[in-house]
Design a protein around this motif. Structure first.
Motif, PDB file in Angstrom:
ATOM      1  N   GLU A 114      -0.236  -1.425   0.518  1.00 57.97           N
ATOM      2  CA  GLU A 114      -1.687  -1.101  -0.682  1.00 57.97           C
ATOM      3  C   GLU A 114      -0.252  -0.045  -1.658  1.00 57.97           C
ATOM      4  N   ALA A 115      -0.077   0.994  -0.880  1.00 56.72           N
ATOM      5  CA  ALA A 115       0.817   1.924  -1.834  1.00 56.72           C
ATOM      6  C   ALA A 115       1.768   1.341  -1.947  1.00 56.72           C
ATOM      7  N   ILE A 160       7.767  -5.145   1.254  1.00 54.63           N
ATOM      8  CA  ILE A 160       7.721  -5.684   0.423  1.00 54.63           C
ATOM      9  C   ILE A 160       8.308  -7.122   0.664  1.00 54.63           C
ATOM     10  N   ASN A 161       9.876  -6.653   0.938  1.00 53.85           N
ATOM     11  CA  ASN A 161      10.543  -7.687   1.986  1.00 53.85           C
ATOM     12  C   ASN A 161       9.596  -7.807   3.431  1.00 53.85           C
ATOM     13  N   ASN A 162       8.641  -7.261   3.985  1.00 50.81           N
ATOM     14  CA  ASN A 162       8.414  -7.807   5.179  1.00 50.81           C
ATOM     15  C   ASN A 162       7.130  -7.995   5.043  1.00 50.81           C
ATOM     16  N   LEU A 163       6.307  -7.707   4.236  1.00 50.65           N
ATOM     17  CA  LEU A 163       4.838  -9.110   3.283  1.00 50.65           C
ATOM     18  C   LEU A 163       4.860 -10.021   3.067  1.00 50.65           C
ATOM     19  N   LEU A 164       6.994 -10.425   2.819  1.00 48.70           N
ATOM     20  CA  LEU A 164       7.352 -11.154   2.478  1.00 48.70           C
ATOM     21  C   LEU A 164       7.916 -12.709   3.530  1.00 48.70           C
ATOM     22  N   ASP A 188      11.934   1.818  -5.013  1.00 45.12           N
ATOM     23  CA  ASP A 188      12.931   2.248  -3.375  1.00 45.12           C
ATOM     24  C   ASP A 188      13.123   1.700  -2.470  1.00 45.12           C
ATOM     25  N   LYS A 189      13.623   2.136  -2.147  1.00 40.02           N
ATOM     26  CA  LYS A 189      13.847   1.864  -0.571  1.00 40.02           C
ATOM     27  C   LYS A 189      13.330   0.958   0.405  1.00 40.02           C
ATOM     28  N   LYS A 190      12.694   2.016   0.303  1.00 39.19           N
ATOM     29  CA  LYS A 190      11.477   2.292   1.128  1.00 39.19           C
ATOM     30  C   LYS A 190       9.714   1.359   0.776  1.00 39.19           C
ATOM     31  N   THR A 191       9.668   1.138  -0.820  1.00 41.26           N
ATOM     32  CA  THR A 191       9.093   0.308  -1.185  1.00 41.26           C
ATOM     33  C   THR A 191       9.655  -1.275  -1.379  1.00 41.26           C
ATOM     34  N   VAL A 197       4.103   8.024  -3.756  1.00 36.52           N
ATOM     35  CA  VAL A 197       5.387   7.260  -2.852  1.00 36.52           C
ATOM     36  C   VAL A 197       5.587   8.626  -1.937  1.00 36.52           C
ATOM     37  N   SER A 198       5.013   9.530  -1.924  1.00 37.17           N
ATOM     38  CA  SER A 198       4.581  10.643  -0.863  1.00 37.17           C
ATOM     39  C   SER A 198       3.782   9.997   0.094  1.00 37.17           C
TER      40      SER A 198
END
Length: 306
Positions: free
Chosen positions: A216-217, A235-239, A228-231, A195-196
């Protein structure tokens, strides 16, 4: 009488011509084909690569440097394609061969690299303690392969050692391998470090490495069912196919691979609440993505939510 003789001569000439045609257009080509097949079969027998693990181990123990390289490559490929062929009776011999590759007498870097990969593809976690020692190697390539191998084995005891490679002092490839392996291992104690890493974006050392480390993180966190929101945003960007237009170095096959990799992770998540943030993107992929495999996989993930 002369006419008879001439007829006989003509018949012989015609017969000779027919035989010549038969010999030229049928018999010779047939002989060439037969000899070609025989040569191919003989060559195949001579050059056939052994598939028996014991034969390969013998070559690794007693063969020339070239034999060792070929046998170790072959064994790694066999274990990669089918880990079930590995038998615990091979363990001590593989460790001995690996240690031999590091000895001052041999110092065979190719063999050392291959045995690291063999251990990783064996699914035998007993190799974990051997591979952890390679994390201290002076050779970066050995360290990276050891990180990847430990991730494949999901060797939980290596998590603390591997997470140290996320620091800025290490190379981009080491950090990338570490993030991926930590996701495979699934030890949630390392979530704060991952996360950091995402939260530090952008920073000088992350900018210089490129976005792949951040991706990758996020994938590692997704495998651990962390959200969390950033994750979720990553992921949504990569989809989203249009997102990759900014990265022209990524061809269509690579983009398809990344999307399928994420869909595979999402499909493995049982909690539908964790999938809800990706519902809209999954719907788009299932309805209109040009790749049939991606459409079908997205539909499977949507069924988990519904």
């Amino acid at each position: 009488m002369n006419d008879v003789n001439e007829n006989i001569v003509d018949e012989k000439s015609e017969s000779s011509r027919i035989y010549s045609l038969f010999y030229s257009f049928f018999l010779i080509p047939l002989m060439i084909v037969v000899f070609g097949i025989l040569f191919y079969l003989l060559f195949a027998v001579i050059t056939e690569e052994p598939t028996d693990i014991n034969q390969l181990l013998i070559k690794l123990e007693t063969g020339s440097i070239r034999d060792k390289a070929n046998a170790s490559y072959r064994m790694n490929k066999l274990f990669y394609n089918d880990p079930t062929i590995y038998n615990s009776t091979y363990r001590e011999r593989i460790i001995k061969i690996h240690n031999m590759s590091k000895s001052e007498l041999l110092q065979d870097n190719t063999l050392r690299m291959h045995t690291i990969m063999i251990m990783g593809n064996s699914a035998d976690t007993t190799f974990g303690s051997v591979l952890v020692k390679e994390l201290d190697s002076e050779n970066e390539e050995f360290r990276i392969k050891a990180i990847e191998a430990l991730g494949k084995l999901k060797y939980s005891n290596s998590s603390d050692s591997i997470k140290e490679f996320l620091s800025s002092e290490n190379s981009f490839l080491e950090k990338l391998a570490a993030a991926g392996s930590l996701g495979n291992i699934g030890n949630k104690n390392v979530i704060p470090e991952l996360v950091s890493l995402i939260n530090r974006w952008p920073s000088d050392w992350l900018d210089s490495d490129g976005p792949e480390l951040r991706w990758e993180a996020a994938l590692a966190l997704l495998k651990m069912n962390y959200s969390d929101k950033k994750t979720q945003n990553i992921i949504n960007n990569l989809l989203t196919r249009s997102y990759y237009e900014s990265y022209q170095e990524l061809d269509e096959n690579t983009v398809n691979f990344v999307i399928l990799k994420i869909l595979n992770i999402l499909y493995s998540i049982d909690d539908s609440n964790l999938l809800l943030p990706y519902y809209d993107k999954l719907s788009i992929l299932s309805n209109s993505d040009p790749n049939l495999e991606i459409r079908n996989f997205a539909k499977k993930s949507l069924k988990v939510i519904q």
